[in-house]
Write an enzyme that holds these catalytic residues in place. Structure first.
Site, short mmCIF file in Angstrom:
data_model
loop_
_atom_site.label_atom_id
_atom_site.label_comp_id
_atom_site.label_asym_id
_atom_site.label_seq_id
_atom_site.Cartn_x
_atom_site.Cartn_y
_atom_site.Cartn_z
N ASP A 208 0.88 -1.22 -0.09
CA ASP A 208 0.16 0.05 0.08
C ASP A 208 0.81 1.37 0.13
O ASP A 208 1.88 1.50 0.79
CB ASP A 208 -0.79 0.01 1.50
CG ASP A 208 -1.83 1.11 1.36
OD1 ASP A 208 -2.70 1.06 0.66
OD2 ASP A 208 -1.74 1.97 2.14
N GLU A 247 1.98 -0.36 -5.06
CA GLU A 247 0.82 0.64 -5.32
C GLU A 247 1.73 1.83 -5.27
O GLU A 247 1.82 2.59 -4.49
CB GLU A 247 -0.24 0.81 -4.25
CG GLU A 247 -1.42 1.65 -4.74
CD GLU A 247 -2.21 2.21 -3.68
OE1 GLU A 247 -3.27 2.75 -3.98
OE2 GLU A 247 -1.58 2.40 -2.63
C1 NOJ Z 1 -4.61 2.65 -1.19
C2 NOJ Z 1 -5.75 1.73 -0.78
O1 NOJ Z 1 -5.82 1.08 -1.99
C3 NOJ Z 1 -6.94 2.50 -0.30
O2 NOJ Z 1 -8.03 1.65 -0.09
C4 NOJ Z 1 -6.53 3.02 0.86
O3 NOJ Z 1 -7.69 3.69 1.56
C5 NOJ Z 1 -5.49 4.01 0.91
N1 NOJ Z 1 -4.41 3.24 0.17
C6 NOJ Z 1 -4.86 4.23 2.40
O4 NOJ Z 1 -4.35 3.20 2.94
#
Ligand code: NOJ
Length: 518
Positions: A208, A247
């Site tokens: 993440d 991500e």
């Molecule tokens: C990215 C995640 O995919 C999302 O769902 C989340 O709200 C944020 N990061 C914060 O962790």
């Protein structure tokens, strides 16, 4: 070197809340994932990414982790998750968990300790200023909630204090350099979490907000990348087959930082959004110029290729770009695409290089629902509704009563279901299966085979080469032709009509074909 099993991997993303409920409490669980492993394998997926399933107050659907090493009771127990690893491996499926390294929940024990006035082991685990009225340059912060005199920096929502990996160029006394022992302790704590799950059988992590670790580490992300390279060294030495997907959506950076894969996310301006979601935020009145819409006003694959080719050519020897059908943060393709348009879009995604990700429910074209926010989902909530397995009670998701469900199931009388689509040979579900089977059969469709655009002109089909295969897609309602030599090639897969002659390739309305030399 990327984990070898990624070469032919196709991922299935599971939002565990909404996948399959085996105990009738209205919320999906780990045992539900275990029960559906054969279904997932039957789709042609060989790996899972499970959204955070750890103990959490769920103010951001689990991205606010309270205990990294404990499965949230609503999903089951750690033993259930260990069993999932074992059962999945027996069926040839790998499992990635979601690692949230940038922040924790404000209820995490580290944060509780960090809030205390007395100095302790966790005082620097989060980023604190040193005075209760002092903020930080352009970073969001919270004051007035702790006995400690200072404010703390947020990484995302208010419930998510930022873990402290230090600053690239500290400007204030409270900013630690990235090589400070306390910043390194945060990195080591995250490695400890990774080892914990890898030792129990998990195969790696989706990470993440991978770019968010070191603050003020602006464009080049040098200090954050150094942390990931250090993590990669640990993985190479101790878990050489573990995989990591970022991500980040900056593959030039992420893959050089040691990631195996980086997501191509629906971020404005990077080209991906022009494929399926060229309409801005969901709203009733919109103009939609998505490439895969039959009626796109100004169809132009170059809007995608401009960024994609730059990234692909720069990174193809380092790792993979991961194309997604959707994810839990993105509006479902069914929002603006009909079944035929989805088939063509998926056919494209599943024949591209790198490692594709299918979001649960996209294989049957689940709808985006207009719903009030749940667990910090806001507009994303509409893409997080329960999986639709079969007609009947709760569409087969849960035996619980309808008002106990995590989110309501699609109320439409024609809500798509797995059971119904199993029966139709040309359903979206069966098309996904056929496409993924094709990808597994043809090495030239997998992660590593070369990609080269052949025809990118407006008003012509988009034609590209993958290794020795030639692939064409025509999302428009017209028959389109492209001048090229495709003689002697035969379709190994086609949707709609395709004709290849001595000097042209002609593709019927809304068609797709993979051609192979005899
Ligand atoms: C990215 C995640 O995919 C999302 O769902 C989340 O709200 C944020 N990061 C914060 O962790």
């Amino acid at each position: 070197m990327a984990a070898t099993w990624l070469k032919d991997a196709v991922f299935y993303e599971i939002y565990p809340q909404s996948f399959y409920d085996t105990n009738g409490d209205g919320i999906g669980d780990i045992n539900g994932i275990i029960e559906k492993l054969d279904y997932i394998r039957g789709l042609g997926c060989s790996a899972l990414w499970i959204n955070p399933c750890f103990d959490s107050p769920f103010k951001d659907a689990g991205y606010d982790v309270r205990d990294y090493k404990k499965v949230a009771p609503r999903y089951g127990t750690n033993s259930d998750l260990y069993r999932l690893f074992g059962e999945a491996h027996r069926k040839g499926i790998r499992v990635l968990l979601d690692l949230v390294p940038g922040h924790t929940s404000e209820e995490h024990a580290w944060f509780r300790e960090s809030q205390r006035a007395e100095k302790n082991e966790y005082s620097n685990r989060y980023i604190w200023t040193d005075f209760c009225f002092q903020g930080a340059r352009n970073l969001p912060y919270i004051g007035g909630e702790s006995e400690r005199s200072g404010t703390y920096i947020l990484n995302f929502f208010k419930c998510q204090p930022a873990l402290n990996y230090g600053f690239l160029n500290p400007e204030e006394s409270w900013q630690l350099p990235a090589d400070h022992p306390d910043a390194i302790a945060t990195r080591e704590a995250m490695k400890d979490v990774m080892r914990f799950w890898l030792d129990h059988g998990c195969d790696g992590f989706r990470v993440d907000m991978a770019a968010s670790l070191v603050k003020y580490d602006d464009e080049r992300k040098s200090a954050t990348s150094a942390i990931w390279r250090n993590v990669r060294e640990m993985l190479d030495a101790e878990y050489p087959e573990a995989a990591m997907v970022a991500e980040w959506s900056e593959p030039k950076l992420a893959l050089r930082a040691g990631y195996d894969m980086d997501f191509y996310l629906n971020n404005p301006g990077n080209g991906y959004s022009t494929l399926m979601r060229d309409y801005g935020m969901p709203s009733a009145e919109r103009e939609d110029n998505s490439y895969f819409r039959r009626d796109a006003r100004d169809r132009d694959i170059c809007r995608f290729l401009e960024t994609y080719l730059d990234w692909y050519r720069d990174t193809k020897d380092l790792g993979y770009i991961s194309m997604i059908t959707c994810n839990h943060d993105t509006v479902r393709p069914r929002f603006n695409l009909d079944e035929r348009e989805m088939k063509l879009a998926y056919a494209f995604i599943f024949t591209m290089p790198g490692v594709p990700f299918l979001y649960y429910g996209d294989e049957i074209g689940m709808r985006y629902q207009e719903l009030p926010t749940k667990e910090g989902g806001y507009f994303r909530t509409g893409s997080r509704t329960p999986m639709q397995w079969a007609p009947g009670k709760n569409l087969g998701f849960s035996t619980g009563c309808a008002d106990s469900l995590y989110l309501p199931v699609d109320p439409a009388p024609d809500a798509p279901t797995v059971a119904e689509q199993e029966q139709r040979p040309d359903s979206l579900l069966n098309t996904v299966r056929a496409l993924l089977a094709l990808r597994h059969r043809e090495e030239d469709l997998q992660a590593d085979a070369a990609f080269e655009p052949v025809c990118t002109e407006k008003g012509q089909p988009f034609v590209y080469r993958r290794g020795k295969l030639l692939i064409g897609v025509n999302p428009s309602g017209e028959t389109l032709t492209c001048a090229m030599r495709a003689e002697g090639m035969k379709p190994v897969y086609a949707l709609g009509s395709v004709k290849n002659g001595a000097d042209s390739l002609t593709m019927g309305p809304q068609s797709f074909a993979v051609l192979k030399a005899e």
